[in-house]
Design an enzyme around this catalytic site. Sequence first.
Site, PDB file in Angstrom:
ATOM      1  N   MET A  40       0.844  -1.193   0.000  1.00  0.00           N
ATOM      2  CA  MET A  40       0.000   0.000   0.000  1.00  0.00           C
ATOM      3  C   MET A  40       0.885   1.251   0.000  1.00  0.00           C
ATOM      4  O   MET A  40       0.434   2.339   0.345  1.00  0.00           O
ATOM      5  CB  MET A  40      -0.936   0.000   1.208  1.00  0.00           C
ATOM      6  CG  MET A  40      -1.893  -1.201   1.184  1.00  0.00           C
ATOM      7  SD  MET A  40      -3.425  -0.916   2.070  1.00  0.00           S
ATOM      8  CE  MET A  40      -2.823  -0.617   3.713  1.00  0.00           C
ATOM      9  N   LEU A  87       6.683   3.018   1.748  1.00  0.00           N
ATOM     10  CA  LEU A  87       7.584   1.874   1.915  1.00  0.00           C
ATOM     11  C   LEU A  87       8.670   2.144   2.948  1.00  0.00           C
ATOM     12  O   LEU A  87       9.184   3.253   3.061  1.00  0.00           O
ATOM     13  CB  LEU A  87       8.227   1.535   0.570  1.00  0.00           C
ATOM     14  CG  LEU A  87       7.240   1.237  -0.565  1.00  0.00           C
ATOM     15  CD1 LEU A  87       7.999   0.793  -1.807  1.00  0.00           C
ATOM     16  CD2 LEU A  87       6.204   0.204  -0.178  1.00  0.00           C
ATOM     17  N   HIS A 123       9.421  -3.487   3.541  1.00  0.00           N
ATOM     18  CA  HIS A 123       8.968  -3.718   2.157  1.00  0.00           C
ATOM     19  C   HIS A 123      10.160  -3.974   1.227  1.00  0.00           C
ATOM     20  O   HIS A 123      10.079  -4.808   0.325  1.00  0.00           O
ATOM     21  CB  HIS A 123       8.230  -2.484   1.605  1.00  0.00           C
ATOM     22  CG  HIS A 123       6.966  -2.127   2.326  1.00  0.00           C
ATOM     23  ND1 HIS A 123       6.860  -1.036   3.155  1.00  0.00           N
ATOM     24  CD2 HIS A 123       5.745  -2.710   2.322  1.00  0.00           C
ATOM     25  CE1 HIS A 123       5.616  -0.957   3.619  1.00  0.00           C
ATOM     26  NE2 HIS A 123       4.923  -1.963   3.149  1.00  0.00           N
ATOM     27  N   LYS A 183       4.952 -10.078   9.285  1.00  0.00           N
ATOM     28  CA  LYS A 183       4.410  -9.197  10.321  1.00  0.00           C
ATOM     29  C   LYS A 183       2.884  -9.263  10.298  1.00  0.00           C
ATOM     30  O   LYS A 183       2.242  -9.242  11.343  1.00  0.00           O
ATOM     31  CB  LYS A 183       4.873  -7.756  10.105  1.00  0.00           C
ATOM     32  CG  LYS A 183       4.572  -6.949  11.324  1.00  0.00           C
ATOM     33  CD  LYS A 183       4.695  -5.487  11.101  1.00  0.00           C
ATOM     34  CE  LYS A 183       3.547  -4.815  11.769  1.00  0.00           C
ATOM     35  NZ  LYS A 183       2.679  -4.109  10.870  1.00  0.00           N
ATOM     36  N   GLN A 226      -2.764 -12.362   7.793  1.00  0.00           N
ATOM     37  CA  GLN A 226      -2.954 -12.037   6.384  1.00  0.00           C
ATOM     38  C   GLN A 226      -2.227 -13.052   5.513  1.00  0.00           C
ATOM     39  O   GLN A 226      -2.773 -13.551   4.516  1.00  0.00           O
ATOM     40  CB  GLN A 226      -2.431 -10.624   6.111  1.00  0.00           C
ATOM     41  CG  GLN A 226      -2.262 -10.286   4.635  1.00  0.00           C
ATOM     42  CD  GLN A 226      -1.900  -8.833   4.407  1.00  0.00           C
ATOM     43  OE1 GLN A 226      -2.723  -7.956   4.525  1.00  0.00           O
ATOM     44  NE2 GLN A 226      -0.641  -8.561   4.077  1.00  0.00           N
ATOM     45  N   SER A 270       4.352   0.874   8.402  1.00  0.00           N
ATOM     46  CA  SER A 270       4.072   2.234   7.935  1.00  0.00           C
ATOM     47  C   SER A 270       3.407   3.044   9.042  1.00  0.00           C
ATOM     48  O   SER A 270       3.588   4.257   9.132  1.00  0.00           O
ATOM     49  CB  SER A 270       3.144   2.193   6.724  1.00  0.00           C
ATOM     50  OG  SER A 270       3.779   1.492   5.680  1.00  0.00           O
TER      51      SER A 270
HETATM   52  O1  PAF Z   1      -0.110  -5.828   3.595  1.00  0.00           O
HETATM   53  C1  PAF Z   1      -0.531  -4.891   2.878  1.00  0.00           C
HETATM   54  O2  PAF Z   1       0.146  -3.884   2.650  1.00  0.00           O
HETATM   55  C2  PAF Z   1      -1.914  -4.989   2.260  1.00  0.00           C
HETATM   56  O3  PAF Z   1      -2.805  -5.627   3.113  1.00  0.00           O
HETATM   57  C3  PAF Z   1      -1.910  -5.649   0.874  1.00  0.00           C
HETATM   58  C4  PAF Z   1      -1.483  -7.106   0.939  1.00  0.00           C
HETATM   59  C5  PAF Z   1      -0.994  -4.889  -0.074  1.00  0.00           C
HETATM   60  C6  PAF Z   1      -3.337  -5.630   0.274  1.00  0.00           C
HETATM   61  O4  PAF Z   1      -3.811  -4.321   0.137  1.00  0.00           O
END
Ligand code: PAF
Length: 281
Positions: free
Chosen positions: A25, A28, A32, A150, A154, A187
């Site tokens: 998103m 960075l 990332h 982290k 997800q 972030s």
């Molecule tokens: O982890 C993230 O930054 C977000 O959840 C993702 C995987 C880019 C989906 O928007």
Amino acid sequence: MKICKTIDELRSALDGKKSAFVPTMGNLHSGHIALMNLAFKQKQADRVDATVASIFVNRLQFLPHEDFDSYPRTFEPDCAQLEAAGCDVVFAPLEKDMYPEPQGYKVHPPAGLADILEGHFRPGFFVGVSTVVMKLFQIVQPRIAIFGKKDYQQLMVIKNMVRQMAMPIEIIGHETERAADGLALSSRNGYLSEAERAEAVHLSRALKALIAAHAAGGQDIAALEAQALAALAARGWQPDYLTLRRRADLQAPSAQDTAGSLVALGAARLGKTRLIDNMEC
Ligand code: PAF
């Protein structure tokens, strides 16, 4: 490095190339960039032909009261960092290109995995994440996709989606990058005041303490978790959860689940900022 704003541009830039993909998103940080470094290694090892990152703040995964509007958007520095890390293509769609019509078709991950922990405190979060990741996967069609550990839950939701939907994508989880004091990079750390930033390390310390107390044996896990929550609350945090779970399904462990198969997960608000972290144990 090519920057593509539309799905058509992205498809013609990739032109069927096998890619390693890092969805983000934006805003960075070195967490990332570690994911992009790993994507670049896949290219160096000839496992893929190209590296791709996406930058898209996905409205579907924010609750109405959350920080969608204020989420930091730092496109130019993000692109500079990605380019330096060996990214070949950045996909940065506008919302009207990603969601040209209301997204009526959504991916609903199973409640047993997606309505607990983060999903309990952020209802609909994993529907939003799964839907955008499914859509990004359809657009980029990567061979490999890389996510940070982290966001542990997800990563599990995505791995299970890809497996159950038989998507031909290898999902790689990357270890969490931490600041020198142990704070997991995020972030949202940028929202912390100086005093909050100094305090923030106590989330990872609380997880370590929970793991150590469990390893020492004696008390049941629920009692240890309650103590951990109370200790963090006493420092001025508003904890959502601090818990030990089985890595395999994020359910509460039984006596048979031994060290090496567990993960400690936590989420807590410090001032206005909600932080999450986890540690395998
Ligand atoms: O982890 C993230 O930054 C977000 O959840 C993702 C995987 C880019 C989906 O928007």
